[in-house]
Design an enzyme around this catalytic site. Structure first.
Site, PDB file in Angstrom:
ATOM      1  N   GLU A   1       0.894  -1.436  -0.021  1.00  0.00           N
ATOM      2  CA  GLU A   1       0.067  -0.045  -0.102  1.00  0.00           C
ATOM      3  C   GLU A   1       0.689   1.202   0.192  1.00  0.00           C
ATOM      4  OE1 GLU A   1      -2.580  -0.518   3.401  1.00  0.00           O
ATOM      5  OE2 GLU A   1      -3.517  -1.981   2.437  1.00  0.00           O
TER       6      GLU A   1
ATOM      7  N   GLU B   1      -5.796 -11.189  -0.925  1.00  0.00           N
ATOM      8  CA  GLU B   1      -6.518 -10.880   0.305  1.00  0.00           C
ATOM      9  C   GLU B   1      -8.066 -10.985  -0.119  1.00  0.00           C
ATOM     10  OE1 GLU B   1      -5.176  -7.333   2.471  1.00  0.00           O
ATOM     11  OE2 GLU B   1      -3.275  -7.763   2.056  1.00  0.00           O
TER      12      GLU B   1
HETATM   13  C1  GLA Z   1      -4.634  -4.614   4.403  1.00  0.00           C
HETATM   14  C2  GLA Z   1      -3.595  -5.307   4.807  1.00  0.00           C
HETATM   15  C3  GLA Z   1      -3.764  -6.674   5.431  1.00  0.00           C
HETATM   16  C4  GLA Z   1      -4.785  -6.395   6.720  1.00  0.00           C
HETATM   17  C5  GLA Z   1      -6.031  -5.998   6.058  1.00  0.00           C
HETATM   18  C6  GLA Z   1      -6.938  -5.721   6.968  1.00  0.00           C
HETATM   19  O1  GLA Z   1      -5.456  -5.185   3.405  1.00  0.00           O
HETATM   20  O2  GLA Z   1      -2.856  -5.608   3.596  1.00  0.00           O
HETATM   21  O3  GLA Z   1      -2.629  -7.300   6.017  1.00  0.00           O
HETATM   22  O4  GLA Z   1      -4.238  -5.673   7.412  1.00  0.00           O
HETATM   23  O5  GLA Z   1      -5.624  -4.632   5.508  1.00  0.00           O
HETATM   24  O6  GLA Z   1      -7.194  -6.701   7.770  1.00  0.00           O
END
Ligand code: GLA
Length: 458
Positions: free
Chosen positions: A267, A376
């Site tokens: 990010e 994710e």
């Molecule tokens: C982001 C992070 C993850 C996690 C999510 C929320 O996507 O990359 O590691 O912390 O937020 O759970």
């Protein structure tokens, strides 16, 4: 007889989804600063809003599209890793096994074979299938092990490989003369995941080395205290290098082959919270100390210390909306051979346009020479009702179909990781975003991921 059993099984699967009560309120995301505290997977930065991965506008009126199959054949023959299906499987095993053999799969449409195996098996020719797990799950394995082993061959630690889990504040402070450029690390928190993966022959996605969040402030200060002055660029670059060297070196030395992908940077690009070029500034001490090129240096060091089988990834949310921003910033690292892939976090909602918008972003990354992983995945809904779960099932189906089709067309898509095991363990527990309900019953989302005909196509 067999058909009857299968009808019951289908009904149970769907009822199971309906029975998923609204999860507890509260437990809002919050910045984790603690080390070694057990959590149930809700710890996070809380800065990223959910369900806004894309601003997709496609309507969710998917119900009218496609025809719903009866699902009587497609609920398959084997374990989906839940108790209800296990019971049925046993009955079938006793009464129907010879019938099964006789019938073979001749008359069953191809996709109906899906539930004969779990996710990892179903997609073994395409990509690995991962699951994000918090330490809570490792200490309650009796409830979860079967589903995990039946469906996943890759693990991501939900929190336990983040800097706030690996950095050792006490040891760093205790020996400042020697640790000033080289903070101490420890691996206690991620040991349960490592041991489980080794025992079951699973691989690990390492998440994550350099991130503005879940990285303690003391790591950036002169005396390793929370209130100290921030160090210089040179000092922080040295700390970054040593941290990356220590972490990757530890795995290289002690667990060769275990880590196949590393989220080197998480990010880093966000126009709304960034500088004029969209590099994240807000709450970003990497930016404050090293500067706008902090992410580039992370890749330089990661390449220097990673083994060849650790693929180096940039990981981000909202990839559908910032494809070009990401590609632009990664260009130099890519040209210099410092990066292998892009992780599309895929925190989605049922309003997101997966079939076109998400697909096009994934395709674009592939065409620019990146390996792609969905790192994710979760797809949120507003309410835990049958209709919403049906739509969610269709979305999960689209997601897996899109990724499989791209892969089969030659895109190097190498992993899909689901961000959590069940709705109650999810960081988005109020959005019921996962494939299993709080009782580990498979929802239509799971059947969708399994390409089951009972889940409508979008
Ligand atoms: C982001 C992070 C993850 C996690 C999510 C929320 O996507 O990359 O590691 O912390 O937020 O759970």
């Amino acid at each position: 007889m067999r058909k009857g059993i299968l009808i019951i099984m289908t009904a149970m699967l769907l009822l199971g989804a309906d029975a998923c009560g609204k999860a507890e309120e509260g437990n809002e995301p919050g910045v984790s600063d603690s080390m070694g505290t057990e959590n149930i997977g809700t710890e996070n930065t809380g800065t990223q809003s959910t369900g806004t991965e894309s601003k997709g506008t496609q309507s969710t009126g998917t119900e009218s599209k496609g025809t719903q199959s009866t699902g009587t054949e497609s609920t398959g023959t084997q374990s989906t890793g839940t108790e209800s299906t296990e019971v049925l499987q046993t009955q079938e095993g006793q009464e129907g096994s010879s019938e099964m053999e006789e019938n073979s799969t001749e008359n069953v449409p191809e996709e109906n074979n899906a539930l004969a195996v779990g996710l990892a098996e179903l997609y073994k020719e395409n990509f690995s299938i991962g699951i994000a797990l918090p330490n809570y799950v490792f200490s309650h394995m009796e409830e979860y092990e079967k589903v995990i082993l039946d469906n996943f061959n890759s693990i991501t630690c939900e929190n336990e490989m983040k800097p706030d889990s690996l950095l050792d504040k006490q040891a760093s402070q205790a020996d400042l003369e020697n640790t000033y450029l080289h903070a101490a690390v420890h691996f206690d928190n991620c040991m349960p995941a490592i041991e489980f993966a080794v025992k079951h022959n699973m691989k690990i996605r390492f998440h994550t080395l350099v991130w503005y969040s879940q990285t303690p402030k003391w790591f950036f200060t002169e005396d390793y205290t929370d209130n100290g002055a921030l160090v210089s660029r040179e000092t922080m670059l040295a700390r970054m290098e040593n941290y990356i060297a220590d972490v990757l070196g530890y795995f290289k030395e002690n667990y060769p082959g275990l880590i196949y992908a590393v989220d080197v940077v998480n990010e880093a690009f966000d126009k709304g919270n960034g500088d004029e070029n969209g590099v994240r500034m807000k709450d970003n001490r990497w930016y404050d100390t090293v500067g706008a090129d902090f992410y580039y240096h992370a890749f330089v060091f990661a390449r220097k210390y990673a083994s060849q089988d650790m693929k180096l990834f940039y990981n981000d949310y909202g990839c559908m909306d910032k494809t070009e921003l990401i590609l632009g910033h990664l260009k130099q690292a890519k040209e210099e051979g410092l990066i292998d892939g892009i992780g599309m976090q895929s925190h989605l909602s049922i309003n997101d346009d997966i079939r076109f918008k998400f697909m096009l972003a994934a395709k674009e990354f592939c065409e620019q020479g990146y390996e792609v992983q969905a790192t994710e995945l979760d797809i949120g809904v507003k309410e835990s009702d049958k209709g919403a779960f049906r739509t969610q099932g269709s979305k999960y189906k689209s997601f897996f179909r899109v990724m499989r089709d791209l892969q089969e067309d030659g895109c190097p898509i190498t992993n899909i990781t689901v961000w959590g095991l069940n709705d109650a363990l999810s960081w988005r527990k109020n959005e019921f975003a996962l494939m299993f309900d709080e009782n580990m019953e498979p929802k239509p989302a799971y059947l969708g991921a399994m390409m089951d005909d009972s889940v409508w196509d979008e």
